[in-house]
Design an enzyme around this catalytic site. Sequence first.
Site, PDB file in Angstrom:
ATOM      1  N   LYS A 282       0.839  -1.206   0.000  1.00  0.00           N
ATOM      2  CA  LYS A 282       0.000   0.000   0.000  1.00  0.00           C
ATOM      3  C   LYS A 282       0.872   1.254   0.000  1.00  0.00           C
ATOM      4  O   LYS A 282       0.571   2.225  -0.705  1.00  0.00           O
ATOM      5  CB  LYS A 282      -0.916   0.004   1.220  1.00  0.00           C
ATOM      6  CG  LYS A 282      -1.692   1.310   1.383  1.00  0.00           C
ATOM      7  CD  LYS A 282      -2.594   1.314   2.589  1.00  0.00           C
ATOM      8  CE  LYS A 282      -3.305   2.661   2.724  1.00  0.00           C
ATOM      9  NZ  LYS A 282      -4.290   2.679   3.822  1.00  0.00           N
TER      10      LYS A 282
ATOM     11  N   HIS B 201      -7.153 -30.036 -34.309  1.00  0.00           N
ATOM     12  CA  HIS B 201      -8.139 -29.029 -33.912  1.00  0.00           C
ATOM     13  C   HIS B 201      -9.052 -29.556 -32.816  1.00  0.00           C
ATOM     14  O   HIS B 201     -10.275 -29.389 -32.864  1.00  0.00           O
ATOM     15  CB  HIS B 201      -8.938 -28.547 -35.113  1.00  0.00           C
ATOM     16  CG  HIS B 201      -8.083 -27.990 -36.218  1.00  0.00           C
ATOM     17  ND1 HIS B 201      -7.146 -27.002 -36.010  1.00  0.00           N
ATOM     18  CD2 HIS B 201      -8.009 -28.311 -37.545  1.00  0.00           C
ATOM     19  CE1 HIS B 201      -6.544 -26.725 -37.147  1.00  0.00           C
ATOM     20  NE2 HIS B 201      -7.041 -27.515 -38.085  1.00  0.00           N
TER      21      HIS B 201
END
Length: 747
Positions: A340, A499
Amino acid sequence: MSGRIAVGVSGNGSNLRALVAAAGRGSLGGEVVVVFADRPCPGLDWATDLGIETVLVPGGDDETLGGTLASVAPDVIVLAGYLRLIGPAVLAAFAGRILNVHPSLLPSFPGLHGIRDALAAGVAVTGVTVHLVDATLDGGPIVAQEAVPVLPGDDEASLLERIHPVEHRLLPAAVAALLAGALTVPDGARRALLDTAVADAHVPVPRRALLSVSDKSGLAELARGLVTRGWELVSTGGTARALREAGLPVTDVAAVTGFPEMLDGRVKTLHPRVHAGLLADRRRADHREALLAAGIAPFDLVVVNLYPFAAAARRPGLAFDDLVEEIDIGGPSMVRAAAKNHASVAIVTSPARYGSILDALDEHGEVPLGLRSALAVEAFRHTAAYDARIAAELPGRMRAAGVPLPAEPGLPTSDDPYPPSLTISMEKVDTLRYGENPHQPAARYRRTDREPRPAEGPFASGEPPLQGKALSYNNVLDASAAASLARLMRGPAVVIVKHTNPCGAAERPTLLEAWGAALAGDPVSAYGGVVAITGAVDRALAQRLVSIFLEVVVAPAFDEGAREVLAGKSSLRLVVDASLGSGAVAAAADPLGSFRTAGGAVLVTAPDTLPDDSAEWTCTTSRRPTDAELRDLDLAWRLCRGVVSNAILLVRGGMLVGLGSGQVSRVDACRGAVDKARQFQGEAGASGAVAASDAFFPFADGPRVLLDAGVTAIVQPGGSMRDAEVLADVEAAGAAMLVTGTRHFRH
């Protein structure tokens, strides 16, 4: 500012050492130029060895000491365990510039035996006082004080051991304030006042690093680099021990907080002296002055990695309470506080960053804002992933420990496995060259909120391929699809995927035979395909594999001969999946095991990995399948779950001979499967094959296409409004049909 400091000692000189160390780090605003003693002592010897000018004034004679100090012209005189009263000559010459440190909360227990007298009085609290020296015995204006509790069973030695660290912190800070001209004493006042604005402007700010790590790799190297650059190291328990074992000076957190670790180490760093030093926004004068007023030094760098909760969760037989002890509290609090306050503090959570921290200090003299900001983001991700792992692990552990959990969503006692809030943590394995298409960016991640599971495939652990180019987005999809189907195969088997759909698959007595049969199913589509194999690849099989262009081969192992052959195809990726051919079956499907995005939503489901039991299927025709047909129906049904819907598969003799996939109507999928069989199986086409449909037939037209092509048996879920029409056509053809009651859509 570079003030001159004279230090008086009579004993071991621990406060002298603290002052010299602080001066060496540049946090005093001056240096120790002379050490004087009233008697021979270890402190004087230590200073001599260090090359500091020393003076022995037997008995502390006032005139002699005054003349000696006058010749040195110190700005401040510090009595650091000097066991003589300062005489009038010295007091007059250096009025307001002499500091003393005393082991009690003055005015209580003045004199030579402050600790002994406090213990004899039975007080619960004593402490440390730093004061300006005047003609009274330990009675000059107080500069700083801090309480130290007297614990049950304390003796002089144990109490002194806790008092010393407080002295070592308060005394250098008082010296720095006095040298900076930040201390004033109003007429008649018993306490010196700190002008925080002056102190902010002139007192040097020490460079301090707070280190508390479970993973100690690279720790000593980082710490040594910080020390050589003038930093103070502050640390906790095991980390402090590791630093001392490496020969490095370290300040214990307990010495900073003035409070020992408690509750078996659960409370160590949760203290204002730590968190104020982490959270003070040093861009703000009011924050800086608040720290000075409270006697708190800020931290510039925090190096924390957390208790290894995930490693503990993997430990067999670990009791639930012991696992809970592995949940870090102080660590995440420090990480979040520093992150922070990244405007003022650098937070490091990974040893991989240590080198860049030292490089930044050399290049910029500090960790620059850009790097601090990146480290803060990394830190928040780190604590989020840590908490996600705990949140995922605890419900099952609680239930196993007999905790009476309510039947709330996401808890194991509920029928709804999906919690109101779901956090899934992932770790990046690599950035891919591109996504499904070259214009799409992509990356590959692995889950870290739980342990990898065999049914998830070869990429759950993040291990790199044995050889070959980096995996592409489509490689990963195809290899995962191939491996998923291969886990459903029995005995020696090969699956070829293109595929994400199987273009070839076969079960045979040997892997060589299985490869030949799988390739024969569709040798055209196999070009550029991905292969999954249920057994170890040997030289003979490898020689077959390199006969065509393949992208990826997935197998449980590759022997030395195979590696030699496959090395000739340097671009071919070899991926190890130990679960292939193992026969291991998941006991249950993880309800959080599959994720897909859809128009901004995220869909979560259990993957379709649980095996079907063919013994539970129902034969709806008068003719039952033959044993050979049953084997082929079983294989076709296992394969259909790996085909994009609508899916129709044709199998004959343990090999895939026809496939219709991804069609918008089921009859088109049937036509596609028959056409594929005719293309590569010659005149036989689909004759004598069996068919599997991933979902029911909505009309009888699809089965008619299959039956007209020579299909002799069909397996399908059933449940259509027109099941009777389908059954009538199958009966009329003299074929057999099994109904599974289970659908295997794959979108």
